[in-house]
Scaffold this active site. Sequence first.
Site, PDB file in Angstrom:
ATOM      1  N   TYR A 144       0.853  -1.191   0.000  1.00 43.38           N
ATOM      2  CA  TYR A 144       0.000   0.000   0.000  1.00 43.38           C
ATOM      3  C   TYR A 144       0.886   1.236   0.000  1.00 43.38           C
ATOM      4  O   TYR A 144       1.859   1.314   0.749  1.00 43.38           O
ATOM      5  CB  TYR A 144      -0.883  -0.001   1.252  1.00 43.38           C
ATOM      6  CG  TYR A 144      -1.785   1.201   1.379  1.00 43.38           C
ATOM      7  CD1 TYR A 144      -2.868   1.388   0.518  1.00 43.38           C
ATOM      8  CD2 TYR A 144      -1.556   2.167   2.378  1.00 43.38           C
ATOM      9  CE1 TYR A 144      -3.704   2.496   0.651  1.00 43.38           C
ATOM     10  CE2 TYR A 144      -2.397   3.273   2.505  1.00 43.38           C
ATOM     11  CZ  TYR A 144      -3.461   3.439   1.649  1.00 43.38           C
ATOM     12  OH  TYR A 144      -4.284   4.532   1.775  1.00 43.38           O
ATOM     13  N   ASP A 239       9.252   2.864  -0.150  1.00 43.12           N
ATOM     14  CA  ASP A 239       8.194   3.550   0.593  1.00 43.12           C
ATOM     15  C   ASP A 239       8.365   3.194   2.069  1.00 43.12           C
ATOM     16  O   ASP A 239       7.933   2.142   2.523  1.00 43.12           O
ATOM     17  CB  ASP A 239       6.822   3.137   0.063  1.00 43.12           C
ATOM     18  CG  ASP A 239       5.693   3.837   0.803  1.00 43.12           C
ATOM     19  OD1 ASP A 239       5.986   4.612   1.747  1.00 43.12           O
ATOM     20  OD2 ASP A 239       4.526   3.609   0.450  1.00 43.12           O
ATOM     21  N   LYS A 267       4.173   9.256   8.862  1.00 38.77           N
ATOM     22  CA  LYS A 267       3.963   8.671  10.185  1.00 38.77           C
ATOM     23  C   LYS A 267       4.962   9.184  11.244  1.00 38.77           C
ATOM     24  O   LYS A 267       4.785  10.292  11.729  1.00 38.77           O
ATOM     25  CB  LYS A 267       3.930   7.144  10.067  1.00 38.77           C
ATOM     26  CG  LYS A 267       2.752   6.743   9.148  1.00 38.77           C
ATOM     27  CD  LYS A 267       2.372   5.301   9.103  1.00 38.77           C
ATOM     28  CE  LYS A 267       1.052   5.153   8.357  1.00 38.77           C
ATOM     29  NZ  LYS A 267       1.071   4.349   7.172  1.00 38.77           N
TER      30      LYS A 267
HETATM   31  C1  LIG Z   1       0.397   4.787   5.790  1.00 37.37           C
HETATM   32  C2  LIG Z   1       1.134   4.525   4.536  1.00 37.37           C
HETATM   33  C3  LIG Z   1       1.008   5.358   3.407  1.00 37.37           C
HETATM   34  C4  LIG Z   1       0.000   6.469   3.353  1.00 37.37           C
HETATM   35  O1  LIG Z   1       0.254   7.477   4.273  1.00 37.37           O
HETATM   36  P1  LIG Z   1      -0.956   8.473   4.649  1.00 37.37           P
HETATM   37  O2  LIG Z   1      -0.306   9.449   5.584  1.00 37.37           O
HETATM   38  O3  LIG Z   1      -2.027   7.625   5.262  1.00 37.37           O
HETATM   39  O4  LIG Z   1      -1.405   9.108   3.390  1.00 37.37           O
HETATM   40  C5  LIG Z   1       1.819   5.115   2.326  1.00 37.37           C
HETATM   41  N1  LIG Z   1       2.686   4.106   2.324  1.00 37.37           N
HETATM   42  C6  LIG Z   1       2.846   3.287   3.376  1.00 37.37           C
HETATM   43  C7  LIG Z   1       3.858   2.195   3.324  1.00 37.37           C
HETATM   44  C8  LIG Z   1       2.061   3.456   4.510  1.00 37.37           C
HETATM   45  O5  LIG Z   1       2.179   2.596   5.528  1.00 37.37           O
END
Ligand SMILES: *Cc1c(COP(=O)(O)O)cnc(C)c1O
Length: 431
Positions: A144, A239, A267
């Site tokens: 994701y 990511d 995060k």
């Molecule tokens: C949480 C997450 C996202 C998205 O971040 P948001 O702040 O919710 O838009 C993208 N990539 C990874 C790996 C994530 O865990």
Amino acid sequence: MIFDKSIKAFHEAQKHIPGGVNSPVRSFGSVGGNPPFIAKASGSKITDIDGNEYIDYVGSWGPMILGHAHPDVVKAIQETAALGASFGAPTELETEIAVLIKKLVPSIDMVRMVNSGTEATMSALRLARGYTGRNLVIKFEGCYHGHNDSFLIQAGSGALTFGTPNTPGVTPGTAHDTLIAQYNDLPSVERLFEDHKNEIAAVILEPITGNMGVIIPDQIFINGLRKLCDENKTVLIFDEVMTGFRIKKGCAQELLGITPDLTTFGKIIGGGLPVGAYGGKQEIMDMLAPKGPVYQAGTLSGNPLAMAAGITTLRLLDKTPDFYDNLENTSASLEEGLQNNMKELGFDGVINRVGSMFTLFFTKENSVKSFADVKKCDTTRFANYFKMSLQNGIYLAPSQYEAGFISAAHTKEDIQKTVEASYMAMKKLKE
Ligand SMILES: *Cc1c(COP(=O)(O)O)cnc(C)c1O
């Protein structure tokens, strides 16, 4: 436990907010039941509006590595807010966080702040396309990367290597530019490179996955991706929105020993406030406006409150002696307790854990290494386990396909209580 106020609050919210929530997973759709509405949190505990207290393993889905409402972070936010919440003009805080991120993550020469992980991956992909002059991106099934159109794509049917939208509202045109490969399956990536020579701008992945539960990449897979990207002049994007500063001070890339070309963050770097960032090689980052031609902007980007919370969090991670070793010890003791429960009860399950990120997969398989493995899990059993845990004061992510997070505020007593509650739940499920 009584949930009267939360039930009422959810009912009211549903009249005004689609599904009653501002992000779908919060609605408990995949486990059923009524989500507790949260009143406050401190350290490892969260408290709902009915006054029920839980040991929290969600941690706002990753950011709260120090625990909730850490006094230093609270103080930094309060002091910064008193000076004005936003200016839309440069501040020294933005340079400060950039310098900190660069210090901790050697692959970062330059970094740009945005407001969410979604924005970070969207912008990193645009930059990779602008830099390479190519259109296609490879993503992995089950990873994701936020809710950008380009990543809400699933594998096409049959012989198609192009993806198809996995939500209404994404156009086939966009889906056409995203290719889907399988995690831990290098040949699935090699085939895409062969079929689309000189067309692939970027490969993006979670270097350790959290969003299909925790899956650890084989070294041969991750090394192979680096090599393929080098050979094809394709931008490798890690990511690390979830894994960044979670796995290690130098993120998952330090653990795996791989230098990506671009990295996305979110995060933890916001300390609980809305933040994202992306950064990497000088030559690529130089393509960004206003220095270069690739446009990207943000009214609230580099917001002082978010910077202050992020800087304070990163400093504490950096300066606290043995921070990651202590987190590893707490996390290992939780894993050990759960493993012992399963052994004693003859309970089927697989625990994947890297540092303070873990998933207990409800499966009869011996290992979980791919999205195909993940899909074999017994989600009904998970849902029952989840509900019993909640009743026993353990707050887990409301889906089998998620990671749990342990914070520096989790105590030995928290872990012991969690292992005992888990034992009772597993025992019930065996009956
Ligand atoms: C949480 C997450 C996202 C998205 O971040 P948001 O702040 O919710 O838009 C993208 N990539 C990874 C790996 C994530 O865990």
